[in-house]
Enzyme design. Sequence first.
Site, PDB file in Angstrom:
ATOM      1  N   HIS A  36       0.572  -1.465  -0.003  1.00  0.00           N
ATOM      2  CA  HIS A  36       0.303  -0.426   0.213  1.00  0.00           C
ATOM      3  C   HIS A  36       0.221   1.214  -0.120  1.00  0.00           C
ATOM      4  O   HIS A  36       0.846   1.758  -0.991  1.00  0.00           O
ATOM      5  CB  HIS A  36      -1.476  -0.029   1.287  1.00  0.00           C
ATOM      6  CG  HIS A  36      -1.501   1.180   1.360  1.00  0.00           C
ATOM      7  ND1 HIS A  36      -2.290   2.017   0.001  1.00  0.00           N
ATOM      8  CD2 HIS A  36      -1.071   2.195   2.123  1.00  0.00           C
ATOM      9  CE1 HIS A  36      -2.994   3.074   1.137  1.00  0.00           C
ATOM     10  NE2 HIS A  36      -2.742   3.508   1.864  1.00  0.00           N
ATOM     11  N   HIS A  62       3.720   6.724   5.742  1.00  0.00           N
ATOM     12  CA  HIS A  62       2.697   7.142   6.405  1.00  0.00           C
ATOM     13  C   HIS A  62       1.560   6.845   7.591  1.00  0.00           C
ATOM     14  O   HIS A  62       1.349   6.828   7.932  1.00  0.00           O
ATOM     15  CB  HIS A  62       1.780   8.127   5.506  1.00  0.00           C
ATOM     16  CG  HIS A  62       1.157   7.029   4.619  1.00  0.00           C
ATOM     17  ND1 HIS A  62       1.764   5.857   3.254  1.00  0.00           N
ATOM     18  CD2 HIS A  62      -0.644   6.425   4.435  1.00  0.00           C
ATOM     19  CE1 HIS A  62       0.593   5.607   2.927  1.00  0.00           C
ATOM     20  NE2 HIS A  62      -0.691   5.602   3.380  1.00  0.00           N
ATOM     21  N   ASP A  63       1.639   5.185   7.449  1.00  0.00           N
ATOM     22  CA  ASP A  63       1.227   4.464   7.793  1.00  0.00           C
ATOM     23  C   ASP A  63       2.134   3.888   9.731  1.00  0.00           C
ATOM     24  O   ASP A  63       0.911   3.351  10.058  1.00  0.00           O
ATOM     25  CB  ASP A  63       0.566   3.095   7.345  1.00  0.00           C
ATOM     26  CG  ASP A  63      -1.423   3.933   6.913  1.00  0.00           C
ATOM     27  OD1 ASP A  63      -1.624   4.578   7.283  1.00  0.00           O
ATOM     28  OD2 ASP A  63      -0.860   3.368   5.707  1.00  0.00           O
ATOM     29  N   GLU A  66       0.300   5.165  12.912  1.00  0.00           N
ATOM     30  CA  GLU A  66      -0.678   4.108  12.953  1.00  0.00           C
ATOM     31  C   GLU A  66      -1.131   3.485  12.994  1.00  0.00           C
ATOM     32  O   GLU A  66      -1.730   2.669  14.355  1.00  0.00           O
ATOM     33  CB  GLU A  66      -1.744   5.029  11.912  1.00  0.00           C
ATOM     34  CG  GLU A  66      -2.919   5.207  11.615  1.00  0.00           C
ATOM     35  CD  GLU A  66      -3.975   5.746  10.927  1.00  0.00           C
ATOM     36  OE1 GLU A  66      -4.336   6.901  10.717  1.00  0.00           O
ATOM     37  OE2 GLU A  66      -5.303   5.022  10.102  1.00  0.00           O
ATOM     38  N   ASP A  67      -0.545   2.777  12.150  1.00  0.00           N
ATOM     39  CA  ASP A  67      -0.320   1.006  12.472  1.00  0.00           C
ATOM     40  C   ASP A  67       0.446   0.214  13.191  1.00  0.00           C
ATOM     41  O   ASP A  67       0.509  -0.929  12.966  1.00  0.00           O
ATOM     42  CB  ASP A  67      -1.156   0.738  10.813  1.00  0.00           C
ATOM     43  CG  ASP A  67      -2.225   1.337  10.448  1.00  0.00           C
ATOM     44  OD1 ASP A  67      -3.034   1.218  11.518  1.00  0.00           O
ATOM     45  OD2 ASP A  67      -2.305   1.223   9.137  1.00  0.00           O
ATOM     46  N   ASP A 123      -3.374   8.812  -1.468  1.00  0.00           N
ATOM     47  CA  ASP A 123      -3.697   7.655  -0.306  1.00  0.00           C
ATOM     48  C   ASP A 123      -5.464   7.171  -0.760  1.00  0.00           C
ATOM     49  O   ASP A 123      -5.737   6.058  -0.554  1.00  0.00           O
ATOM     50  CB  ASP A 123      -3.972   8.542   1.369  1.00  0.00           C
ATOM     51  CG  ASP A 123      -3.498   6.828   1.820  1.00  0.00           C
ATOM     52  OD1 ASP A 123      -3.331   6.007   1.790  1.00  0.00           O
ATOM     53  OD2 ASP A 123      -4.510   7.150   3.405  1.00  0.00           O
TER      54      ASP A 123
HETATM   55 ZN    ZN Z   1      -3.025   4.410   3.386  1.00  0.00          ZN
END
Ligand code: ZN
Length: 187
Positions: A36, A62-63, A66-67, A123
């Site tokens: 992704h 970018h993630d 967050e993840d 995104d």
């Molecule tokens: Zn994303």
Amino acid sequence: MNESDFSLFIQSLDFAARRHSGQRRKDAAASPYINHPIEVARVLWEEGDVRDPVLLAAAILHDTVEDTETTDAELRNLFGSQVAGVVAEVTDDKRLPKDERKRLQVEHAPHLSLRARQLKTADLICNVHGFIDSPPAKWPLSRQRGYLDWAEQVFGGCCGSNPALDSLFRQTLSVVREALLRRSDPQ
Ligand code: ZN
């Protein structure tokens, strides 16, 4: 891209691949998560003609906050405050309930920096496009359609930073909406 730009890019890719290792996407094939962020960076580079090394590194990362277990401080240390700042702009507060986070994304979109707007748009393009070749296995069509409406709202707030990406988003959204109209939920 000069040598130091490429170095930043390859380091961010190596870091993100390690952090996301073992994570899978929600499609039926459970593709590796790292596909992704790579796709988001590719869309920025190829479709948006983005050559800004800060934005490309932020796309790859970018993630991660967050993840994964990654912290903002860690990104600042390794990749500098500009890259970390863009990632922070597109990172949700995971302590909030899902619906609230989605509402806040709509609310925050018009206040994002130019870099974060382009990242958000790329995104959304990837996520919306994913409904065609790799739809989330457990999502009924109503939820997929709801996602498209939400994506359109976020886009409404963050468009205007990159005309090529903006038109690709609009085109992708209409193709995917059409495709979903022709589909029905498995019985
Ligand atoms: Zn994303």
